[in-house]
Enzyme design. Structure first.
Site, PDB file in Angstrom:
ATOM      1  N   CYS A 406       1.223  -0.777  -0.006  1.00  0.00           N
ATOM      2  CA  CYS A 406       0.005  -0.138  -0.381  1.00  0.00           C
ATOM      3  C   CYS A 406       0.771   1.203   0.484  1.00  0.00           C
ATOM      4  CB  CYS A 406      -1.469   0.189   0.870  1.00  0.00           C
ATOM      5  SG  CYS A 406      -0.676  -0.394   2.563  1.00  0.00           S
ATOM      6  N   ARG A 435       7.951 -10.691   5.665  1.00  0.00           N
ATOM      7  CA  ARG A 435       7.844 -10.060   7.157  1.00  0.00           C
ATOM      8  C   ARG A 435       8.689 -11.131   7.300  1.00  0.00           C
ATOM      9  NH1 ARG A 435       1.246  -9.987   6.519  1.00  0.00           N
ATOM     10  NH2 ARG A 435       1.204  -8.024   5.088  1.00  0.00           N
ATOM     11  N   GLN A 453       0.445 -11.434  -2.448  1.00  0.00           N
ATOM     12  CA  GLN A 453      -0.521 -11.358  -2.914  1.00  0.00           C
ATOM     13  C   GLN A 453      -1.518 -10.494  -4.166  1.00  0.00           C
ATOM     14  OE1 GLN A 453      -1.117 -10.304   2.079  1.00  0.00           O
ATOM     15  NE2 GLN A 453      -1.213  -9.244   0.124  1.00  0.00           N
ATOM     16  N   ASP A 455      -2.893  -8.260  -4.463  1.00  0.00           N
ATOM     17  CA  ASP A 455      -2.988  -7.336  -3.496  1.00  0.00           C
ATOM     18  C   ASP A 455      -3.413  -5.981  -4.544  1.00  0.00           C
ATOM     19  OD1 ASP A 455      -2.821  -5.804  -1.524  1.00  0.00           O
ATOM     20  OD2 ASP A 455      -0.855  -5.377  -1.171  1.00  0.00           O
ATOM     21  N   HIS A 457      -4.846  -1.584  -4.448  1.00  0.00           N
ATOM     22  CA  HIS A 457      -5.533  -0.908  -3.504  1.00  0.00           C
ATOM     23  C   HIS A 457      -6.939   0.415  -4.330  1.00  0.00           C
ATOM     24  CE1 HIS A 457      -2.085  -2.491  -1.280  1.00  0.00           C
ATOM     25  NE2 HIS A 457      -3.502  -2.299  -0.403  1.00  0.00           N
ATOM     26  N   LYS A 536     -14.209  -2.038   8.000  1.00  0.00           N
ATOM     27  CA  LYS A 536     -13.622  -3.058   7.387  1.00  0.00           C
ATOM     28  C   LYS A 536     -14.819  -4.093   6.913  1.00  0.00           C
ATOM     29  CE  LYS A 536     -11.573  -5.867  10.164  1.00  0.00           C
ATOM     30  NZ  LYS A 536     -10.282  -6.294  11.214  1.00  0.00           N
ATOM     31  N   HIS A 582      -8.695  -1.363   1.058  1.00  0.00           N
ATOM     32  CA  HIS A 582      -7.356  -2.735   0.373  1.00  0.00           C
ATOM     33  C   HIS A 582      -8.570  -3.408   0.090  1.00  0.00           C
ATOM     34  CE1 HIS A 582      -3.993  -0.676   2.709  1.00  0.00           C
ATOM     35  NE2 HIS A 582      -5.533   0.238   3.271  1.00  0.00           N
TER      36      HIS A 582
END
Length: 716
Positions: A406, A435, A453, A455, A457, A536, A582
């Protein structure tokens, strides 16, 4: 390293007698340094701190009972979920008594109550007018209370066997555990029969769970033998009073609530043990962790045991090795080595998501893996997440590998001025993330250090939130239906420590609610559980083993646009702050592959299978034809192998192919070579007979394009 000095009282004996306590332990070192093994058994007598705790409890309980008796009881109204109002007396009537008034069967099956949406002990008197819910084991909060109470039973057994210092004992996703500090002693699986036997006796005694609220000073005195509890009181408890619970000889710091008595835990089993660190800090003390599971009846425990046997057969780490999909190596802990067949699955899942991006208006971007710490300071991750990042120094500047995409996407958005006409902007990124997970937390593909991911946005206006949420939910439903998952939805709303204006939160939550209502699937509220930066939608999917997983993310974010000072030019020429959504559907590709491996039990659907077909000649003279068939099917885009081992019989080859989970097994001989055909059968030994190579390829193309789940059955 934080060094903890443990009092001898925590180790059960005066210092001169510590060695005698060690004889109860499974494995200890003698004076010569050798390890001796002794069967675990209950300490006789119990550790001295237990008796001292009980004396203090009796003193404070007498005080509480006097205070309760002095309370003026008044009529109160208790409202049940169906709207019915029951009359009761404040400081006298308990939720259990109200349940009894409805039916004894209900009272017997209730695990815990909820008073004005706050979990409440069944035997704790009601204090004023209130709403009342009665929760059973089949409800999530009921399960968590049930397993929390079971942890206390386990804690009592551990104190009576090992006599060490209890630390934390929480409920977890499926069961519970308790941590204990033991000096020079380790818990062993051979101790489990002793613990299980003691647990059964504790359950049989129906020890009541009792609650007291005491001052911090009183509790520090009660737990002076246990420096871990003292640490919790001094570092975690910010109020002047807090609660303790008792069952039998166990008294423990605990918020509660609990079941009425230990007899409610009718079926319980110790499942495993491991080492752990105090509060997950590898530099802190090493603890012994014991896990357990429990149910309201033995039938449910037996079902769980059968489930565990099936889960062990489906373990993705086992199947990953057997099917040559992936493996791990000690030279790169937490980072997976995907072999060619595993990469096929990985890329096929990515292609599934990418195939939807163009039609759904997403644009793929690529962002760097490494950023200067200034980026992470702007995003807030450096202050709150640095311990979970891989960081290093280059030319006297601090850098970090990205743990999420992000912040980089914020830089892409902010690369030039944006107009309201461009919004919504939907960026998608399959970038590699790292991570720094603790080594003890690593677990196959479900917890790794390196992953990718699906992922995305979405940068949009506040007014566009509802439409974007509808799009995200539809995307999610389509993908999960292809994979064969069902799912549940919860709307997590504004927490106490929220960021931003209440009016913006209210508007956003209303749009999320509208999107969920329109979506048509059942959903529930999760009040106050939103992130501080936005509400969320929590998505929990259920696999073939009825296990629940949370992989997808749909999360509003008001915070990052503020931190990065993002804006777009409105229709009126004003600078307006966008909102970020997200969004991930598969989540971590690694974790999703672990879930899919176990969900399918290694029997991959054709479109995702790394073993789609194998060609087997009936004898060596037909090897060349088998190789040609394999070439044509492989070049058509399918995962196809050929089995030419002359030392293996035809029946054995077919059986091996079925065990290797090839979707289709094509046998060829003289007849097939002469007519340009193959004889098709499946891994489940369904025989489809003779088909031309062209017709097989045409069917395969249709199965793959349409992602047909059970194409092996009909072959149509």
């Amino acid at each position: 390293m934080r060094v903890l000095h443990i009092s001898a009282r925590c180790l059960n004996r005066p210092l001169g007698l510590i060695a005698s306590r060690k004889s109860h332990s499974k494995s200890v070192k003698s004076k010569q340094g050798s390890v001796t093994s002794m069967a675990a058994k209950e300490l006789k007598p119990w550790p001295s701190y237990i008796e001292e705790r009980l004396k203090l409890w009796d003193k404070y309980k007498t005080r509480y009972e006097a205070e309760l008796a002095s309370k003026t009881s008044e009529p109160i109204a208790v409202t049940l979920p169906d709207g019915k109002v029951v009359e009761a007396q404040s400081w006298r009537t308990t939720p259990y008594q109200i349940a009894q008034g409805i039916s004894q069967g209900l009272a017997d099956n209730v695990v815990i109550s909820k008073v004005d949406d706050v979990l409440w002990d069944l035997d704790r008197p009601l204090e004023s007018n209130c709403s009342l819910q009665l929760l059973k084991f089949n409800e999530e909060e009921g399960q968590q209370v049930f397993w929390h109470s079971s942890a206390h039973i386990l804690g009592e057994a551990m104190e009576r066997v090992y006599g060490g210092c209890l630390c934390y004992g929480p409920p977890i996703e499926s069961g519970f555990y308790y941590d204990m500090f033991l000096e020079n002693t380790q818990v062993s699986s051979s101790d489990f029969p002793c613990l299980d036997s003691l647990v059964k006796n504790i359950v049989k005694e129906k020890q009541p769970f009792e609650r007291l609220e005491l001052t911090k000073e009183e509790l520090l005195d009660m737990f002076k033998y246990n420096p871990f509890k003292a640490r919790i009181l001094n570092e975690k408890v910010t109020t002047s009073t807090t609660t303790v619970y008792r069952c039998g000889p166990l008294i423990d710091l605990c918020r509660g609530p609990h079941v009425r008595h230990t007899g409610k835990i009718k079926a319980m089993q110790i499942t495993k043990n491991s080492a752990a660190h105090w509060e997950g800090n590898v530099n802190a003390e090493t603890l012994q962790r014991v896990y357990g599971i429990s149910f309201p009846d033995t039938k449910q425990l037996k079902e769980w045991q059968k489930f565990q046997e099936e889960a062990a057969k489906r373990d993705h780490r086992k199947l990953g090795r057997e099917q040559e999909l992936f493996f791990f190596h000690e030279l790169s802990p937490g980072s997976c080595f995907f072999q060619p067949k595993g990469v096929y699955i990985y890329n096929t899942l990515i292609d599934l998501i990418k195939s939807e991006y163009r039609k759904r208006g997403f644009q793929e971007v690529m962002s760097p893996n490494m950023y200067n710490s200034k980026l992470w300071m702007t995003s807030g991750h450096w202050q709150h997440y640095a311990d979970n990042m891989f960081t290093f120094e280059i030319e006297k500047e601090h850098f970090g590998l990205k743990p999420m995409n992000c912040p980089g996407h914020c830089l892409i958005f902010d690369n030039r001025p944006r107009s309201w006409r461009e919004l919504p902007i939907r960026y998608a990124d399959f970038g590699v993330l790292h991570r720094n997970e603790l080594s003890g937390a690593l677990s196959g593909l479900t917890r790794v250090r390196r992953f990718q991911q699906d992922d995305a946005h979405i940068f949009c206006t506040v007014d566009q939130i509802a439409d974007e949420m509808r799009g995200c939910l539809a995307f999610l439903k389509d993908i999960y239906s292809i994979l064969g998952f069902t799912f549940s939805l919860r709307l997590s709303t504004r927490p106490e420590d929220f960021l931003g204006e209440i009016s913006m939160w209210d508007q956003a939550e209303q749009q999320l609610k509208a999107a969920l209502d329109e979506f048509g699937e059942k959903w529930t509220y999760n009040i106050g559980d939103g992130a501080f930066y936005g509400p969320k939608i929590d998505i929990t999917m259920t696999d073939a083993l009825r296990r629940q997983h949370q992989c997808a993310t749909i999360q509003l974010d008001f915070n990052l646009p503020i931190r990065f000072n993002l804006s777009y030019i409105s229709e009126n020429g004003d600078k307006i702050r966008p909102v970020i959504i997200h969004r991930a559907i598969l989540g971590s590709l690694e974790r999703m592959i672990a879930i899919l491996t176990e969900n399918y039990g290694g029997k991959w659907p054709f479109w995702l299978s790394p073993n789609q077909a194998v060609i087997i000649p009936v004898a060596s003279p037909f090897d060349d034809y088998a190789v040609e068939v394999k070439r044509r099917i492989y070049e058509a885009g399918f995962m196809c192998d050929v089995e030419l081992d002359p030392g293996t019989t035809l029946n054995k080859k077919i059986r091996n192919a079925q065990l290797d989970q090839y979707n289709f097994i094509c046998v060829v001989g003289e007849k097939e070579r002469s007519s340009g055909t193959v004889n098709v059968r499946t891994r489940d030994n369904v025989v489809h007979g003779e088909h031309s190579i062209e017709s097989v390829i045409e069917r395969f193309q249709r199965f793959k394009a349409n992602r047909v789940i059970n194409c092996e059955e009909s072959f149509q």
